[in-house]
Design a protein around this motif. Structure first.
Motif, mmCIF file in Angstrom:
data_model
loop_
_atom_site.group_PDB
_atom_site.id
_atom_site.type_symbol
_atom_site.label_atom_id
_atom_site.label_comp_id
_atom_site.label_asym_id
_atom_site.label_seq_id
_atom_site.Cartn_x
_atom_site.Cartn_y
_atom_site.Cartn_z
ATOM 1 N N ARG A 1 0.801 -1.226 0.000
ATOM 2 C CA ARG A 1 0.000 0.000 0.000
ATOM 3 C C ARG A 1 0.833 1.276 0.000
ATOM 4 O O ARG A 1 0.458 2.252 -0.633
ATOM 5 C CB ARG A 1 -0.928 0.019 1.223
ATOM 6 C CG ARG A 1 -2.162 -0.842 1.070
ATOM 7 C CD ARG A 1 -3.180 -0.521 2.132
ATOM 8 N NE ARG A 1 -4.482 -1.068 1.812
ATOM 9 C CZ ARG A 1 -5.566 -0.905 2.565
ATOM 10 N NH1 ARG A 1 -5.489 -0.203 3.682
ATOM 11 N NH2 ARG A 1 -6.719 -1.421 2.209
ATOM 12 N N TYR A 2 1.960 1.263 0.709
ATOM 13 C CA TYR A 2 2.712 2.496 0.913
ATOM 14 C C TYR A 2 4.142 2.344 0.418
ATOM 15 O O TYR A 2 4.850 1.421 0.812
ATOM 16 C CB TYR A 2 2.716 2.872 2.398
ATOM 17 C CG TYR A 2 1.318 3.002 2.980
ATOM 18 C CD1 TYR A 2 0.530 4.105 2.683
ATOM 19 C CD2 TYR A 2 0.806 1.998 3.796
ATOM 20 C CE1 TYR A 2 -0.751 4.216 3.203
ATOM 21 C CE2 TYR A 2 -0.478 2.101 4.318
ATOM 22 C CZ TYR A 2 -1.251 3.219 4.015
ATOM 23 O OH TYR A 2 -2.517 3.317 4.515
ATOM 24 N N GLY A 3 4.551 3.277 -0.436
ATOM 25 C CA GLY A 3 5.901 3.251 -0.959
ATOM 26 C C GLY A 3 5.919 3.588 -2.440
ATOM 27 O O GLY A 3 4.955 4.129 -2.989
ATOM 28 N N THR A 4 7.021 3.261 -3.085
ATOM 29 C CA THR A 4 7.204 3.585 -4.500
ATOM 30 C C THR A 4 7.281 2.306 -5.327
ATOM 31 O O THR A 4 7.602 1.232 -4.819
ATOM 32 C CB THR A 4 8.489 4.399 -4.703
ATOM 33 O OG1 THR A 4 9.614 3.627 -4.235
ATOM 34 C CG2 THR A 4 8.429 5.704 -3.932
ATOM 35 N N ARG A 5 6.984 2.476 -6.615
ATOM 36 C CA ARG A 5 6.996 1.333 -7.533
ATOM 37 C C ARG A 5 7.994 1.579 -8.655
ATOM 38 O O ARG A 5 7.771 2.425 -9.512
ATOM 39 C CB ARG A 5 5.591 1.093 -8.100
ATOM 40 C CG ARG A 5 4.658 0.475 -7.095
ATOM 41 C CD ARG A 5 3.227 0.392 -7.633
ATOM 42 N NE ARG A 5 3.113 -0.344 -8.873
ATOM 43 C CZ ARG A 5 3.111 -1.681 -8.981
ATOM 44 N NH1 ARG A 5 3.229 -2.439 -7.877
ATOM 45 N NH2 ARG A 5 2.985 -2.278 -10.140
ATOM 46 N N ARG A 6 9.111 0.870 -8.614
ATOM 47 C CA ARG A 6 10.106 0.976 -9.676
ATOM 48 C C ARG A 6 9.697 0.127 -10.870
ATOM 49 O O ARG A 6 9.941 0.504 -12.017
ATOM 50 C CB ARG A 6 11.472 0.518 -9.152
ATOM 51 C CG ARG A 6 12.534 0.421 -10.240
ATOM 52 C CD ARG A 6 13.860 -0.072 -9.679
ATOM 53 N NE ARG A 6 14.421 0.896 -8.767
ATOM 54 C CZ ARG A 6 15.087 0.578 -7.657
ATOM 55 N NH1 ARG A 6 15.237 -0.692 -7.334
ATOM 56 N NH2 ARG A 6 15.574 1.509 -6.892
ATOM 57 N N PHE A 7 9.069 -1.009 -10.600
ATOM 58 C CA PHE A 7 8.729 -1.950 -11.666
ATOM 59 C C PHE A 7 7.218 -2.089 -11.800
ATOM 60 O O PHE A 7 6.486 -2.063 -10.806
ATOM 61 C CB PHE A 7 9.349 -3.319 -11.370
ATOM 62 C CG PHE A 7 10.850 -3.288 -11.259
ATOM 63 C CD1 PHE A 7 11.645 -3.166 -12.387
ATOM 64 C CD2 PHE A 7 11.470 -3.363 -10.014
ATOM 65 C CE1 PHE A 7 13.029 -3.130 -12.279
ATOM 66 C CE2 PHE A 7 12.848 -3.332 -9.893
ATOM 67 C CZ PHE A 7 13.634 -3.218 -11.034
ATOM 68 N N ASP A 8 6.771 -2.255 -13.020
ATOM 69 C CA ASP A 8 5.344 -2.357 -13.314
ATOM 70 C C ASP A 8 4.889 -3.812 -13.166
ATOM 71 O O ASP A 8 4.624 -4.506 -14.145
ATOM 72 C CB ASP A 8 5.077 -1.846 -14.727
ATOM 73 C CG ASP A 8 3.590 -1.683 -15.003
ATOM 74 O OD1 ASP A 8 2.808 -1.673 -14.029
ATOM 75 O OD2 ASP A 8 3.219 -1.570 -16.185
ATOM 76 N N THR A 9 4.800 -4.273 -11.921
ATOM 77 C CA THR A 9 4.365 -5.641 -11.649
ATOM 78 C C THR A 9 2.845 -5.731 -11.696
ATOM 79 O O THR A 9 2.145 -4.711 -11.679
ATOM 80 C CB THR A 9 4.856 -6.100 -10.263
ATOM 81 O OG1 THR A 9 4.358 -5.188 -9.270
ATOM 82 C CG2 THR A 9 6.379 -6.097 -10.204
ATOM 83 N N ASP A 10 2.317 -6.943 -11.720
ATOM 84 C CA ASP A 10 0.877 -7.158 -11.803
ATOM 85 C C ASP A 10 0.183 -7.053 -10.458
ATOM 86 O O ASP A 10 -1.023 -7.309 -10.363
ATOM 87 C CB ASP A 10 0.585 -8.543 -12.411
ATOM 88 C CG ASP A 10 1.001 -8.637 -13.872
ATOM 89 O OD1 ASP A 10 0.983 -7.577 -14.547
ATOM 90 O OD2 ASP A 10 1.338 -9.739 -14.323
#
Length: 321
Positions: free
Chosen positions: A243-252
Motif C-alpha cells: 500500500r505504501y511506498g514507490t513502484r520501480r517496476f510495473d508488476t501485476d
C-alpha cells in the motif's frame, strides 16, 4: 433444528479439545471432519488463537518486572537473529530457493525460524508461494486490496484456512522428514526458548545480581516483547508494503518499495523489487537500497556455509515504470 444441521455442527467441547491439541500438534488441519463441522474455514478460530493473544497480553508484564540493559540487549539480539532466520531462510531460502546450503544448516535455521512463533518452515513457505502465485487477487491469502489492513496484517493466518499447510506447493521441502517433524511440533521450539530465558534470568539474579535482571524480566523482554515486535515487523510486508511506498517496476500486483519497512525487516521492504524478480537472494537492487539480510548471506557465503546466491539477471534491472 434439522437432523442435517445437528450433524454439521461440532459441540463446543469437541472443538475446544481439538484446538487445545493443535496448540502442540498441527497435523490434520484440513477442512474435513471436525474442522468442517466447525463452519466457515475463513472465520477466525478464537479457541485456537488464545496463545497468540496471550503473548500480547504478557507484554504488559514490562510494567511489573522493570527493565535492565541485559534484558534489552537480549530482546534486541533475539529480534535480530530470528529476523534473519525469517528473512534469509524462511523467505529467501525455503520459499524461493534463492541460494543453496547444507542439510544441517537448513535445519539449524529452520529451528531458529520456528523460535519466532511464525509456525514451521513448510507452513510459511507454502503460504508465501501461494501469495506470489496469486498476488493481490482473490486467492492471495493476505492481500490488503481485498482484505483490508487488519485482516492482511494478522487476521488471515488465524483462520482455519490459514492454519493449513498446502503441501502441493512445497514438494521440494516436504521430502525432508526433519522439516516435516519440526513443522508438526513447531510450538515446542519457542517453548524451549522461553523456558531457557526464564532459567537464565533466575540464574543471573542469584549469581550475578549486578546484571539487574530476573527470571520474569528476561522472559518478558527476551521472549514476549521481542517476539511480538518481531511478528508485527514481519507482517508489515503483507499489510503495508502493498500500500505504501514507490513502484520501480510495473508488476501485476500492488507491491511497493518502502525504506522504513526495509530497515526494520532487514531488506524485505524492497518489496516491489522482490515481486519483480522473486528468485534473487538480494532484494535491494540499487546500491543505496540497504539489504542487511543479503549482507548476512554474503557473510555466510564467504564462510562456505551457503553458496550459489542467485543474482538479479541484468536484463531485469531495467526500470519498467
Amino acid at each position: 433444528m434439522s437432523s442435517v444441521e445437528r450433524t454439521t455442527e461440532s459441540p463446543w467441547w469437541r472443538r475446544a479439545a481439538l484446538a487445545l491439541s493443535r496448540w502442540f500438534d498441527t497435523t490434520g488441519t484440513d477442512t474435513t471432519g471436525a474442522d468442517a463441522a466447525g463452519g466457515d474455514d475463513r472465520a477466525i478460530d478464537w479457541l485456537r488463537v488464545v496463545p497468540f493473544l496471550g503473548m500480547h497480553v504478557m507484554c504488559l508484564g514490562v510494567f511489573f518486572v522493570g527493565v535492565s540493559p541485559f534484558a534489552l540487549w537480549t530482546a534486541l539480539a533475539l529480534y535480530a537473529v530470528r529476523m534473519f532466520a525469517i528473512t534469509g531462510f524462511y523467505h529467501r531460502y525455503f520459499s524461493h530457493r534463492a541460494f543453496r546450503t547444507s542439510r544441517a544448516l537448513q535445519f539449524a535455521f529452520a529451528l531458529v525460524g520456528a523460535a519466532s512463533v511464525q509456525r514451521g518452515p513448510l507452513w510459511w513457505a507454502a503460504h508465501h508461494r501461494n501469495h506470489h502465485r496469486h498476488a493481490d487477487t482473490e486467492h492471495d491469502p493476505h492481500s490488503p486490496r481485498r482484505l483490508g489492513f487488519w485482516r492482511s496484517h494478522v487476521g488471515w493466518f488465524l483462520t482455519r484456512r490459514g492454519f493449513r499447510t498446502d503441501f502441493d506447493r512445497i514438494p521440494d521441502l516436504a521430502r525432508y522428514p526433519e522439516l516435516r517433524l519440526l513443522d508438526r511440533y513447531d510450538v515446542f521450539v519457542p517453548i524451549a526458548l522461553a523456558t531457557g530465558l526464564f532459567v537464565l534470568g533466575g540464574w543471573l539474579e542469584r549469581h550475578h545480581p549486578a546484571s539487574g535482571t530476573s527470571a520474569a524480566q528476561l522472559l518478558i523482554w527476551g521472549f514476549f516483547v521481542s517476539t511480538v515486535v518481531l511478528f508485527h515487523a514481519t507482517v508489515t510486508i503483507n499489510s503495508l508494503a502493498h500500500r505504501y511506498g514507490t513502484r520501480r517496476f510495473d508488476t501485476d500486483d500492488d507491491s511497493r518499495n518502502n525504506v522504513w519497512l526495509a530497515l526494520i525487516t532487514f531488506g524485505e521492504g524492497w518489496h516491489n523489487n522482490h515481486h519483480h524478480f522473486p528468485g534473487s537472494a538480494r532484494q535491494g537492487f540499487a546500491w543505496w537500497e540497504f539489504d542487511l539480510t543479503y549482507c548476512g548471506l554474503r557473510a555466510l557465503a564467504a564462510m562456505g556455509l551457503v553458496w550459489d546466491l542467485k543474482p538479479v539477471p541484468a536484463g531485469l534491472r531495467r526500470v519498467t515504470r
